[in-house]
Design an enzyme around this catalytic site. Structure first.
Site: not given
Ligand code: NDP
Ligand code: HSE
Length: 428
Positions: A14-15, A134, A136, A189, A192, A203, A207
């Site tokens: 997602t990010v 923190v 978003g 999206g 977690e 979570d 934050k």
């Molecule tokens: P996702 O689960 O959507 O994506 C995680 C990505 O990391 C995937 O592309 C995955 O690969 C990759 N990945 C996981 N493990 C490995 C590894 N060992 N080696 C290489 N790549 C790896 O997560 P998000 O994008 O939602 O979240 C990412 C981070 O951002 C987290 O720390 C989350 O807490 C934080 N965050 C998320 C928010 C949200 O709204 N989603 C908001 C704020 C923070 P693959 O796609 O191939 O499986």
């Molecule tokens: N899982 C988190 C939430 C993503 O729902 O707020 C943003 O950090």
């Protein structure tokens, strides 16, 4: 002629995909604002062949995030994989050791290992930025560490988990079950990879830990936080709270008390007509109080692709402009170890219980509260089937310790049919 700032992105979920899109769509705008080209040179994820809806051609691929983080053609390592330990932590350490700046959205890693990573970054002359971690899209790290740097911060509070707020809102407004509301949040999206982080309050606790460190100049102390998730909040509580003029929110509060730093993340009742009470869906809100500014309220999308990538790119732009700040707003070695203070300040509480419908039942409960020095503000008994009577009580301000004594005494009576639910009431 300036050199481009070269990003290596680990994590294309997602990010990560949100970041790729902004770098591509806003190349000219980013250059105009920072004076440099911002380019992606290399990427990493688990599955190279996954269709991510965006072309990944033109970027070097690394299976191993550590290899990505240490590449010669990467200036800034963007860690958006997630996870407290494992590849996220190891690759972040490797990036710092290799002389890279780091931008991450990973609150779990920083809440637990933030102090050590901040020390490593400072020793290496590098920065760690984490605006996306923190609330978003809300630039709250920047607000606290830069805009409010002239204040003694007295309190930070807020709703910082979009998933929980979405679930609670949808249960209340649309009458959805917990499972239905959760599935909707997942589809947006917000959730977690490990959903218990969200619904267990962990979570949001991560934050608040980070905000607390900046606000109070203390080492991040997640273990010192009182933590409770939304799993025990029932539709009955949501309806009863509404009936009394409140809404239930997973609310975090960090404040200095006479005895130390109080940090808690737990479901609370807030007045329905307050700014926090009017918060809907995945929206987050952070309230900061300082001696000079008094109070500011920040509100915005707390999760999802666009808002989170927006925050990551804000950090990237700061690095491109040459802005270099300590991780927690002051040098890591000057952060104090927090003295922990558990729920020191008194508050009113909401109590919901089922009493056996027999003479003297209510009197016993009132006596127990009175014996603990707790005064009743409001009380309501609902229709029932003649065996168990649902009773709501709102107390005047009392300490958590006095309430815990009263709850323990209630459990020993023969008039309670289900254990009372006790939720704190917070007024802004
Ligand atoms: P996702 O689960 O959507 O994506 C995680 C990505 O990391 C995937 O592309 C995955 O690969 C990759 N990945 C996981 N493990 C490995 C590894 N060992 N080696 C290489 N790549 C790896 O997560 P998000 O994008 O939602 O979240 C990412 C981070 O951002 C987290 O720390 C989350 O807490 C934080 N965050 C998320 C928010 C949200 O709204 N989603 C908001 C704020 C923070 P693959 O796609 O191939 O499986
Ligand atoms: N899982 C988190 C939430 C993503 O729902 O707020 C943003 O950090």
């Amino acid at each position: 002629m300036t050199t481009p700032l070269r990003l290596g992105i680990a994590g294309l979920g997602t990010v990560g995909i949100g970041v790729v899109k902004i770098v591509r769509q806003h190349a000219a705008l980013l250059k105009a604002r920072t004076g440099r080209d911002i380019v992606i040179t290399a990427i990493s994820a688990r599955n190279r062949d996954k269709d991510r809806g965006v072309s990944m051609s033109g970027y070097a691929w690394e299976d191993d995030p550590v290899a990505l983080a240490t590449r010669d053609d990467v200036d800034v390592y963007v860690e958006v994989m997630g996870g407290t330990d494992g590849p996220a932590k190891v690759s972040t350490q490797a990036a710092l050791a290799a002389g890279k700046d780091v931008v991450t959205a990973n609150k779990a890693m920083l809440a637990i290992h933030g102090q050590a990573l901040a020390e490593q970054a400072e020793a290496a002359g590098r920065v760690i930025r984490y605006e996306a971690a923190v609330a978003g899209g809300i630039p709250v790290i920047k607000a606290l560490s830069e805009g409010l740097a002239g204040n003694e911060i007295t309190r930070v509070m807020g709703v910082m988990n979009g998933t929980c707020n979405y679930i609670l809102t949808r249960m209340e407004k649309a009458g959805l079950s917990y499972q239905e509301a959760f599935a909707e949040a997942d589809g947006l999206g917000y959730v977690e990879a490990d959903p218990t982080l969200d619904v267990g309050g962990i979570d949001a606790g991560h934050k608040l830990t980070l905000l607390s460190a900046i606000a109070f100049g203390t080492k991040p102390d997640f273990d010192g936080m009182e933590l409770e998730g939304i799993e025990r909040v029932s539709i009955d509580d949501i309806r009863a709270a509404a009936d009394m003029g409140y809404r239930i929110k997973l609310l975090g509060v960090a404040q200095r008390t006479g005895r130390g730093l109080e940090q808690r993340m737990q479901p609370c009742l807030v007045p329905a007509n307050s700014p926090l009470g009017q918060l809907e869906g995945g929206t987050n809100m952070v309230v900061i109080e300082g001696d000079a500014v008094e109070q500011i309220v920040l509100r915005g999308p707390g999760a999802g692709e666009g808002p989170t990538a927006s925050a990551v790119m804000g950090d990237v732009c700061d690095i491109a402009r040459g802005l270099r700040l300590p991780t927690f707003g002051q040098p890591a070695h000057t952060l104090e170890t927090a003295t922990r203070a558990r729920s020191q300040l008194p508050a009113p509480f909401y109590l919901r219980m089922e009493l056996m419908d027999k003479p003297g039942a209510l009197a016993k409960i009132a006596t127990i509260l009175g014996n603990s020095g707790i005064s009743i503000d409001r009380m309501r008994q609902y229709d029932h089937d003649g065996t168990n009577a649902p009773v709501l009580i709102v107390t005047h301000k009392t300490s958590r310790a006095a309430l815990d004594d009263a709850l323990a005494a209630m459990e020993t009576t023969d008039v309670i049919s289900t254990a009372p639910v006790a939720l704190r009431i917070e007024h802004l």
